[in-house]
Design a protein around this motif. Sequence first.
Motif, mmCIF file in Angstrom:
data_model
loop_
_atom_site.group_PDB
_atom_site.id
_atom_site.type_symbol
_atom_site.label_atom_id
_atom_site.label_comp_id
_atom_site.label_asym_id
_atom_site.label_seq_id
_atom_site.Cartn_x
_atom_site.Cartn_y
_atom_site.Cartn_z
ATOM 1 N N ARG A 38 0.813 -1.233 0.000
ATOM 2 C CA ARG A 38 0.000 0.000 0.000
ATOM 3 C C ARG A 38 0.837 1.270 0.000
ATOM 4 N NH1 ARG A 38 -3.765 -0.936 5.079
ATOM 5 N NH2 ARG A 38 -1.921 -2.075 5.758
ATOM 6 N N PRO B 181 2.489 4.645 -0.876
ATOM 7 C CA PRO B 181 1.791 5.630 -1.699
ATOM 8 C C PRO B 181 2.477 6.044 -2.997
ATOM 9 C CG PRO B 181 2.828 6.697 0.162
ATOM 10 C CD PRO B 181 3.031 5.227 0.352
ATOM 11 N N THR B 182 3.761 5.782 -3.135
ATOM 12 C CA THR B 182 4.440 6.076 -4.404
ATOM 13 C C THR B 182 5.395 4.918 -4.691
ATOM 14 O OG1 THR B 182 6.405 7.150 -3.478
ATOM 15 C CG2 THR B 182 4.495 8.572 -3.866
ATOM 16 N N ARG C 250 8.558 5.317 -2.566
ATOM 17 C CA ARG C 250 8.360 4.906 -1.168
ATOM 18 C C ARG C 250 8.275 3.394 -1.055
ATOM 19 N NH1 ARG C 250 10.198 8.719 2.053
ATOM 20 N NH2 ARG C 250 9.184 10.720 1.738
ATOM 21 N N LYS D 162 7.567 14.764 5.320
ATOM 22 C CA LYS D 162 6.588 14.891 4.244
ATOM 23 C C LYS D 162 5.169 14.989 4.812
ATOM 24 C CE LYS D 162 7.483 15.253 -0.162
ATOM 25 N NZ LYS D 162 8.674 14.643 -0.652
ATOM 26 N N THR E 107 -0.955 17.703 3.931
ATOM 27 C CA THR E 107 -2.328 18.144 4.187
ATOM 28 C C THR E 107 -2.639 18.013 5.677
ATOM 29 O OG1 THR E 107 -3.243 15.920 3.935
ATOM 30 C CG2 THR E 107 -2.990 17.219 1.921
ATOM 31 N N GLN F 138 -2.748 14.469 6.669
ATOM 32 C CA GLN F 138 -1.438 13.819 6.798
ATOM 33 C C GLN F 138 -0.783 14.208 8.125
ATOM 34 O OE1 GLN F 138 -0.014 15.196 2.876
ATOM 35 N NE2 GLN F 138 0.663 13.093 2.542
ATOM 36 N N PHE G 156 -4.708 2.582 -2.738
ATOM 37 C CA PHE G 156 -5.567 3.116 -1.677
ATOM 38 C C PHE G 156 -5.232 4.551 -1.239
ATOM 39 C CE2 PHE G 156 -5.066 3.570 3.010
ATOM 40 C CZ PHE G 156 -6.325 4.107 3.259
ATOM 41 N N LEU G 157 -3.958 4.795 -0.919
ATOM 42 C CA LEU G 157 -3.634 6.119 -0.376
ATOM 43 C C LEU G 157 -3.814 7.228 -1.408
ATOM 44 C CD1 LEU G 157 -0.572 5.258 1.865
ATOM 45 C CD2 LEU G 157 -2.709 6.303 2.657
ATOM 46 N N GLN G 158 -3.391 6.955 -2.643
ATOM 47 C CA GLN G 158 -3.529 7.968 -3.702
ATOM 48 C C GLN G 158 -5.003 8.266 -3.981
ATOM 49 O OE1 GLN G 158 -1.384 9.869 -5.227
ATOM 50 N NE2 GLN G 158 0.617 8.945 -4.834
ATOM 51 N N TYR H 148 -6.613 10.112 -0.647
ATOM 52 C CA TYR H 148 -6.129 11.475 -0.372
ATOM 53 C C TYR H 148 -5.632 12.093 -1.675
ATOM 54 C CZ TYR H 148 -6.362 9.550 4.283
ATOM 55 O OH TYR H 148 -6.812 8.936 5.428
ATOM 56 N N ALA I 271 -2.382 14.550 -2.443
ATOM 57 C CA ALA I 271 -1.423 14.656 -1.339
ATOM 58 C C ALA I 271 -0.045 14.216 -1.832
ATOM 59 C CB ALA I 271 -1.865 13.787 -0.171
ATOM 60 N N ARG I 272 0.995 14.809 -1.228
ATOM 61 C CA ARG I 272 2.366 14.398 -1.583
ATOM 62 C C ARG I 272 2.917 13.556 -0.439
ATOM 63 N NH1 ARG I 272 5.334 16.431 -4.919
ATOM 64 N NH2 ARG I 272 4.325 17.409 -6.688
ATOM 65 N N TRP I 273 3.637 12.520 -0.803
ATOM 66 C CA TRP I 273 4.067 11.546 0.209
ATOM 67 C C TRP I 273 5.574 11.462 0.297
ATOM 68 C CZ3 TRP I 273 0.054 9.732 3.012
ATOM 69 C CH2 TRP I 273 -1.216 9.891 2.451
#
Lengths: 332, 288
Positions: A72, A74-75, A78, A185, A190, A193, B278-280, B283, B286-288
């Motif tokens: 999961r 997010p990028t 990551r 980060k 936001t 976050q 899920f996270l993208q 949210y 948002a930047r991670w």
Amino acid sequence: MYAQLVKSEGSKSRDEMTPEEIAFQERIDRGEKIEPKEWMPEGYRKTLIRQIGQHAHSEIVGQLPEGNWITRAPTLERKAILLAKVQDEAGHGLYLYCAAETLGVSRDELLEKLHSGNMKYSSIFNYPTLTWADMGAVGWLVDGAAIMNQVPLQRTSYGPYSRAMIRICKEESFHQRQGYDIMMKMCSGTPEQKAMAQDAMNRFWYPALMMFGPSDKDSVHSAQSMAWKIKINTNDELRQKFVDQTVPQAEYLGLTIPDPDLKWNEEKGGYDFSEPDWSEFFAVIAGNGPCNEERLGARVKAWEDGAWFRDGLMAHATKAEERRRSARHAAE
Amino acid sequence: MPSLPDMTTPNLSELAGKALAESGHVTVPAPDAGQEQFSEWLQRMGDNALILGHRASEWCGHAPALEEDIALANQALDLIGQCQLWLGLAAEVEAKGGDADRLAYLRDAGAFRNLLLVELPNGDFGMTLMRQFLFDAFHHTLLLALKTSSDSRVADIAAKAEKEVAYHLERSADLVIRLGDGTAESHNRMQAALTKLWSYTGEMFADDAVDQAMADAGIAPLPSTLKAAWEKTVTAVLDEATLVPPASAWQHGITGSGGGKKGVHTEHLGYILAEMQFLQRAYPGARW
Ligand SMILES: [Fe+2]
Ligand SMILES: [Fe+2]
Ligand SMILES: [Fe+2]
């Protein structure tokens, strides 16, 4: 730290020691490294097996709370960083099992003890990772606390353990920086976050303090381990160092440490802070933390489901050896 | 439960017009067909790596031996790295703005171009290894050919990936041999995996219009031309492993309108994306 409540064997006064034991202690006092083939007291060997074994178990169980977020992440970047980190932890487990093997205990024996509940792993890995911010908090606080303990252990008296720690520490500090980077980060992101980051801080602060174990300033076990240089600092010393290092980092992130009594104490040159709830710590150690069952259950399942795989490889190795032998016979 | 008419959108075209007006999108000139096909092909490369990497990463901490935990994490890491390069180039070629992350995280299943083979659930460790081996043998042959691609960006990515995948293949072939020729149980598990997965190997070598365009441009070989080399590797390894592929097997994803390369997937891909994105999705922005 990854080895908590390790009972040491021994605690002899100088008058009770044999000449061999005195000579051994003198080597340690001179800062010499003890190597696998050399004579060592049985208590030293057993205590080290417990400590290194617990440390190794912590590394491999420690794959799970972070592994929980790999799919999961997010990028892609990551994801790659987290994968690399979890892979490092498995590698740390491997170095440490190898170090323990030099003391005459096999990896399988140690794993059997883990699976049957006769050996522990660090209490910290029995807490859940609930949001992505927990990947930040774990790297920053958990790896951070581990480093506090492991940096001094690079000077430990047992050669293979010391060398394993030197390799591991390099990677751990990278993990801590990555964790802090995630927190930065999140904290500059936001409002949601930022809230996730604060929530992670709230949940991981006291469990991180517990990693150092309860105060051991009066413990005979700790005194013996310190004499043998397999423990370098007291739990309280390390915890204080950790708090002093972490508070400014939290301030920089704009996060609040969940301790209303935290304040700078000019006189001691460190922070005063609240003790974690030790009854919770003992409950977690006894198997009643929020994730004990899942964590140990996952490891036992991996081991049991993998039996056919390991047996298959063994069987093939035997067959291959037999074939080589008969080929040799045929050639003769 | 609301009555059915309440749930029916009153006027679709009006809503669509409104959404278009609010989206503020500037019309982008359509890229020429060649670039569109190139991007499509790059997404096939990137999506195979991404989805197989995802599957491999699911083993993290759960593999049958510590060495396997390390090897699978390493393999997943290689594949995610390759995916970043392929999808990064796809996004560049597509020129719609955005990057590899946008493609990975904001496309729905129908826009994914990976083979069905790589999205199948892991099954037992034998199934995971057999899938890896069958794909590695294909992947390696493909990357070797891509090192001489007419597009230097493709050749560069292939040169880097080929080294990694050569190691993946060495490892998966070795394990397939040892487990196939291990105990009765390990043999049976590997044989069952082979029998099941064989039906998903044909898709690797089925050519379509995109493949033809890439071959014409000298960017990539036609997939069908890779089959002989793949068969040679696979047959040699399976022989040594005492495993036998099914004499004839239905091949998924080739006939009709199905198939991962066309974006018609198994049910499994949706769940992979639900988790991965899920996270993208939860949210946005948002930047991670
Ligand atoms: Fe570690
Ligand atoms: Fe760690
Ligand atoms: Fe670490």
